[in-house]
Design a protein around this motif. Structure first.
Motif, PDB file in Angstrom:
ATOM      1  N   TYR A   7     -41.506  30.292  83.549  1.00 37.62           N
ATOM      2  CA  TYR A   7     -40.704  29.741  83.982  1.00 37.62           C
ATOM      3  C   TYR A   7     -39.701  30.559  84.983  1.00 37.62           C
ATOM      4  O   TYR A   7     -39.743  29.822  86.381  1.00 37.62           O
ATOM      5  CB  TYR A   7     -39.623  29.540  83.240  1.00 37.62           C
ATOM      6  N   GLY A   8     -40.005  31.006  85.496  1.00 38.13           N
ATOM      7  CA  GLY A   8     -39.565  32.689  85.708  1.00 38.13           C
ATOM      8  C   GLY A   8     -39.984  32.668  87.412  1.00 38.13           C
ATOM      9  O   GLY A   8     -40.303  32.732  88.354  1.00 38.13           O
ATOM     10  N   SER A   9     -41.331  32.812  86.903  1.00 42.25           N
ATOM     11  CA  SER A   9     -42.209  32.927  88.346  1.00 42.25           C
ATOM     12  C   SER A   9     -42.475  31.727  88.957  1.00 42.25           C
ATOM     13  O   SER A   9     -42.853  31.059  90.731  1.00 42.25           O
ATOM     14  CB  SER A   9     -43.442  33.151  88.100  1.00 42.25           C
ATOM     15  N   PHE A  10     -42.743  30.571  88.077  1.00 43.99           N
ATOM     16  CA  PHE A  10     -42.330  29.158  88.901  1.00 43.99           C
ATOM     17  C   PHE A  10     -40.904  29.206  89.438  1.00 43.99           C
ATOM     18  O   PHE A  10     -41.301  28.127  90.553  1.00 43.99           O
ATOM     19  CB  PHE A  10     -42.720  27.967  87.960  1.00 43.99           C
ATOM     20  N   GLN A  11     -39.438  29.498  88.784  1.00 43.88           N
ATOM     21  CA  GLN A  11     -38.861  28.691  89.400  1.00 43.88           C
ATOM     22  C   GLN A  11     -38.169  30.296  91.208  1.00 43.88           C
ATOM     23  O   GLN A  11     -38.502  29.403  92.361  1.00 43.88           O
ATOM     24  CB  GLN A  11     -37.178  30.093  88.491  1.00 43.88           C
ATOM     25  N   MET A  12     -39.453  31.155  90.995  1.00 42.08           N
ATOM     26  CA  MET A  12     -39.198  31.956  92.256  1.00 42.08           C
ATOM     27  C   MET A  12     -40.042  30.509  93.112  1.00 42.08           C
ATOM     28  O   MET A  12     -38.959  30.849  94.601  1.00 42.08           O
ATOM     29  CB  MET A  12     -39.716  33.855  91.961  1.00 42.08           C
ATOM     30  N   VAL A  13     -40.910  29.952  93.346  1.00 39.41           N
ATOM     31  CA  VAL A  13     -41.561  29.013  94.028  1.00 39.41           C
ATOM     32  C   VAL A  13     -40.609  28.021  94.385  1.00 39.41           C
ATOM     33  O   VAL A  13     -40.642  27.583  96.009  1.00 39.41           O
ATOM     34  CB  VAL A  13     -42.729  28.609  93.374  1.00 39.41           C
ATOM     35  N   VAL A  14     -39.741  27.551  93.491  1.00 42.38           N
ATOM     36  CA  VAL A  14     -39.280  26.658  93.859  1.00 42.38           C
ATOM     37  C   VAL A  14     -38.042  26.917  94.730  1.00 42.38           C
ATOM     38  O   VAL A  14     -37.187  26.257  95.091  1.00 42.38           O
ATOM     39  CB  VAL A  14     -38.726  25.509  92.117  1.00 42.38           C
ATOM     40  N   LEU A  15     -37.695  28.371  94.213  1.00 41.35           N
ATOM     41  CA  LEU A  15     -36.576  28.440  95.193  1.00 41.35           C
ATOM     42  C   LEU A  15     -37.184  29.003  96.943  1.00 41.35           C
ATOM     43  O   LEU A  15     -36.380  28.525  97.463  1.00 41.35           O
ATOM     44  CB  LEU A  15     -36.228  30.105  94.323  1.00 41.35           C
ATOM     45  N   ALA A  16     -38.136  29.389  96.660  1.00 38.23           N
ATOM     46  CA  ALA A  16     -38.123  29.452  98.555  1.00 38.23           C
ATOM     47  C   ALA A  16     -38.695  28.094  98.706  1.00 38.23           C
ATOM     48  O   ALA A  16     -38.847  28.055 100.261  1.00 38.23           O
ATOM     49  CB  ALA A  16     -40.063  30.102  97.845  1.00 38.23           C
ATOM     50  N   ALA A  17     -39.587  27.458  98.301  1.00 38.95           N
ATOM     51  CA  ALA A  17     -39.858  25.302  98.886  1.00 38.95           C
ATOM     52  C   ALA A  17     -38.559  25.632  99.212  1.00 38.95           C
ATOM     53  O   ALA A  17     -37.877  24.899 100.202  1.00 38.95           O
ATOM     54  CB  ALA A  17     -40.476  25.156  98.031  1.00 38.95           C
ATOM     55  N   LEU A  18     -37.793  25.125  98.760  1.00 33.93           N
ATOM     56  CA  LEU A  18     -36.287  25.186  98.209  1.00 33.93           C
ATOM     57  C   LEU A  18     -35.268  25.882 100.151  1.00 33.93           C
ATOM     58  O   LEU A  18     -34.284  24.890 100.940  1.00 33.93           O
ATOM     59  CB  LEU A  18     -34.905  24.696  97.208  1.00 33.93           C
ATOM     60  N   ARG A  19     -35.089  27.399  99.940  1.00 40.31           N
ATOM     61  CA  ARG A  19     -34.819  27.509 101.366  1.00 40.31           C
ATOM     62  C   ARG A  19     -35.309  27.372 102.348  1.00 40.31           C
ATOM     63  O   ARG A  19     -35.423  27.097 103.677  1.00 40.31           O
ATOM     64  CB  ARG A  19     -35.197  28.944 100.933  1.00 40.31           C
TER      65      ARG A  19
END
Length: 112
Positions: A7-19
């Motif tokens: 979950y943590g690694s996927f949320q890094m990708v989601v956060l980068a996409a949102l940014r």
């Protein structure tokens, strides 16, 4: 701990996409969510953060404190070790690959 890592690694990708989306980048390709893309991106980030909280939450008050918080403790050790390594070795700044080389150009591909 493995689920927390996923979950943590996927949320890094989601956060980068949102940014990237908030900075004006618009995804290209055949499939896009159009005007719903930002809402889906934010919903994915919120869901992931809530899932991480749920996974990390203590469940058994009769057990010792470290057994209740072992997922959070292990996650903190992994992240802390990674940050310590990153800031002491500075390997992230030593690459000589050109920026943007992850997506190959279309030139040189055979025509259909």
């Amino acid at each position: 701990m493995a689920i927390l890592g996923n979950y943590g690694s996927f949320q890094m990708v989601v956060l980068a996409a949102l940014r990237a989306r908030l900075k004006g980048r618009r995804p290209a390709g055949e499939f896009t969510l159009g005007r719903w893309g930002l809402a889906v991106n934010v919903a994915a980030l919120v869901y992931g953060i809530l899932a991480i909280i749920n996974i990390s939450w203590a469940r058994s008050p009769e057990k010792s404190w470290w057994e209740n918080w072992i997922v959070l403790l292990c996650g903190a050790v992994v992240v802390g070790t990674g940050l310590l390594y990153m800031f002491t070795t500075h390997h992230y700044g030593r690459g000589d690959a050109p920026a943007g080389d992850a997506v190959p150009e279309k030139q040189g591909l055979p025509s259909d």
